[in-house]
Enzyme design. Sequence first.
Site, short mmCIF file in Angstrom:
data_model
loop_
_atom_site.label_atom_id
_atom_site.label_comp_id
_atom_site.label_asym_id
_atom_site.label_seq_id
_atom_site.Cartn_x
_atom_site.Cartn_y
_atom_site.Cartn_z
N CYS A 168 9.56 -1.06 3.65
CA CYS A 168 10.19 -1.01 2.32
C CYS A 168 11.42 -0.11 2.28
O CYS A 168 12.29 -0.27 1.43
CB CYS A 168 9.18 -0.56 1.27
SG CYS A 168 7.88 -1.76 1.07
N HIS A 185 13.33 0.66 -4.97
CA HIS A 185 12.64 -0.40 -4.23
C HIS A 185 11.60 -1.02 -5.16
O HIS A 185 10.88 -0.32 -5.86
CB HIS A 185 11.98 0.19 -2.98
CG HIS A 185 10.90 -0.70 -2.43
ND1 HIS A 185 11.13 -2.02 -2.13
CD2 HIS A 185 9.58 -0.47 -2.18
CE1 HIS A 185 10.00 -2.56 -1.70
NE2 HIS A 185 9.05 -1.64 -1.71
N ASN A 223 7.44 -7.97 -4.34
CA ASN A 223 7.94 -6.96 -3.40
C ASN A 223 8.50 -7.67 -2.17
O ASN A 223 7.75 -8.22 -1.38
CB ASN A 223 6.77 -6.03 -3.03
CG ASN A 223 7.14 -4.98 -2.00
OD1 ASN A 223 8.19 -5.06 -1.35
ND2 ASN A 223 6.29 -3.99 -1.83
N1 ACO Z 1 -6.68 -9.69 -8.71
C1 ACO Z 1 -7.77 -9.25 -9.35
N2 ACO Z 1 -8.45 -8.13 -8.98
C2 ACO Z 1 -7.97 -7.45 -7.92
C3 ACO Z 1 -6.82 -7.86 -7.21
C4 ACO Z 1 -6.18 -9.04 -7.64
N3 ACO Z 1 -5.07 -9.51 -7.04
N4 ACO Z 1 -6.58 -6.97 -6.21
C5 ACO Z 1 -7.54 -6.03 -6.28
N5 ACO Z 1 -8.39 -6.32 -7.32
C6 ACO Z 1 -9.53 -5.55 -7.78
C7 ACO Z 1 -10.09 -4.67 -6.67
O1 ACO Z 1 -11.01 -5.39 -5.89
C8 ACO Z 1 -10.75 -3.57 -7.47
O2 ACO Z 1 -11.99 -4.05 -7.96
P1 ACO Z 1 -13.26 -3.05 -7.99
O3 ACO Z 1 -12.87 -1.95 -8.94
O4 ACO Z 1 -14.34 -3.92 -8.52
O5 ACO Z 1 -13.45 -2.59 -6.61
C9 ACO Z 1 -9.84 -3.41 -8.69
O6 ACO Z 1 -9.11 -4.64 -8.79
C10 ACO Z 1 -8.88 -2.25 -8.57
O7 ACO Z 1 -8.24 -2.30 -7.31
P2 ACO Z 1 -7.21 -1.20 -6.84
O8 ACO Z 1 -6.74 -1.53 -5.46
O9 ACO Z 1 -7.78 0.15 -7.11
O10 ACO Z 1 -6.02 -1.47 -7.88
P3 ACO Z 1 -4.75 -0.61 -8.17
O11 ACO Z 1 -4.71 -0.25 -9.58
O12 ACO Z 1 -4.57 0.51 -7.16
O13 ACO Z 1 -3.56 -1.64 -7.92
C11 ACO Z 1 -1.88 -2.17 -6.30
C12 ACO Z 1 -3.37 -2.22 -6.64
C13 ACO Z 1 -1.14 -3.00 -7.32
C14 ACO Z 1 -1.70 -2.77 -4.92
C15 ACO Z 1 -1.37 -0.70 -6.37
O14 ACO Z 1 -2.28 0.14 -5.73
C16 ACO Z 1 -0.01 -0.50 -5.77
O15 ACO Z 1 0.99 -1.05 -6.23
N6 ACO Z 1 0.11 0.36 -4.75
C17 ACO Z 1 1.41 0.72 -4.17
C18 ACO Z 1 2.04 -0.39 -3.42
C19 ACO Z 1 3.29 0.12 -2.73
O16 ACO Z 1 4.07 0.88 -3.28
N7 ACO Z 1 3.51 -0.26 -1.49
C20 ACO Z 1 4.64 0.31 -0.76
C21 ACO Z 1 5.62 -0.67 -0.42
S1 ACO Z 1 4.99 -2.02 0.55
C22 ACO Z 1 5.56 -1.77 2.19
O17 ACO Z 1 6.08 -0.77 2.58
C23 ACO Z 1 5.29 -2.88 3.14
#
Ligand code: ACO
Length: 334
Positions: A115, A261, A291
């Site tokens: 990223c 980003h 993303n």
């Molecule tokens: N649809 C429905 N439910 C989902 C989904 C989905 N697509 N994905 C996960 N869930 C569920 C999980 O299973 C979990 O359920 P549980 O509570 O029963 O276990 C619940 O939703 C919460 O999951 P989390 O992973 O805790 O959700 P979070 O609020 O953290 O959001 C996300 C996830 C959007 C990925 C977030 O953590 C995020 O954006 N993180 C940063 C991403 C980022 O900045 N990446 C860097 C750049 S990428 C790179 O460098 C390649």
Amino acid sequence: MYNSKIIGLGKYVPEHVVTNDDLSKMMDTNDAWIQERTGIKERRWIKEGTDDTSAVMGAKASKIAIERSGLSNDDIDFIVFATMTPDYYFPGCGVQIQELLGLKNIGAIDIRNQCSGFIYAISVADQFIKTGMYKNILVVGAEYHSNGLDKTTRGRGVTVIFGDGAGACVLSREEDTSKGILSTHLHSEGKYADKLIVESPSIKHWVPQILEAKEEDLSYFPYMDGTFVFKHAVVRFSEVIMEGLMKNGLNKDDIDMLIPHQANLRIAQFIQKKFALSDDQVFNNIQKYGNTTAASVIIALTEAWEEGKIKSGDNVVLAAFGSGFTWGSAIVKW
Ligand code: ACO
């Protein structure tokens, strides 16, 4: 010493739109969850049967950037290509751009910083221009994620956020050192490499080993500890933007346009609030593209410019955080 300035911008995204509802037909997810957690409404994924790849999309975006720069292909002295989804394990996409665009036999390097890839790429290009070694450099960011994602419920935490696309710019020598790229700031913290990773195929875990393990081995799909990444992202984004501002004697009120980003709209909104920026001072398009990793900053910068949101003399701040961990910023006087 010279500065470098952006004299041409271009972008290309595949035509095929994949909405959140489309994803909910492939896996257990839904539009409300995706929009609430990430801000994403839809993304572009390359459709099977088309010729698009990271290199091909990068070439399409580059063609536009070069045309808009007013230069010809023969004026380009060097290529810097950022991607985490190259067409081949080797050679890199940079050399493919040289061939696809019919450029002279100029040098080409690939940047592997996920990223943060585009920030690293313009920083590298900027150094070559500063020293006078090259005059005009093509900088490209492109990603073809969709073919490498786990499109089942198992992969939903990662798969819903990624989109395909490419952006490019031409960086050119600027004699006035109060203009163009004023500074770039790069960081890494490798101890968190395994928090956001595609582990295989790697030379220590090659295809026969993956095949031998059959379906138990899923190390070729991206893994992300989303919550952990999120927490680090908001801190590092803020730090590296401040670092850039301080280096140039600026403060947060001097930001005319922040292009973060496009990792997650919630991250961008957190930064916006922290720096007390209005909606006009931050550009987001994650809603449309998801993303796109190394392509995201340059696609967003191109769109902001196309929409007339960046004017001559503006202080434009580019910032990114991602896998590695890596993070960086660039302060640009437009
Ligand atoms: N649809 C429905 N439910 C989902 C989904 C989905 N697509 N994905 C996960 N869930 C569920 C999980 O299973 C979990 O359920 P549980 O509570 O029963 O276990 C619940 O939703 C919460 O999951 P989390 O992973 O805790 O959700 P979070 O609020 O953290 O959001 C996300 C996830 C959007 C990925 C977030 O953590 C995020 O954006 N993180 C940063 C991403 C980022 O900045 N990446 C860097 C750049 S990428 C790179 O460098 C390649």
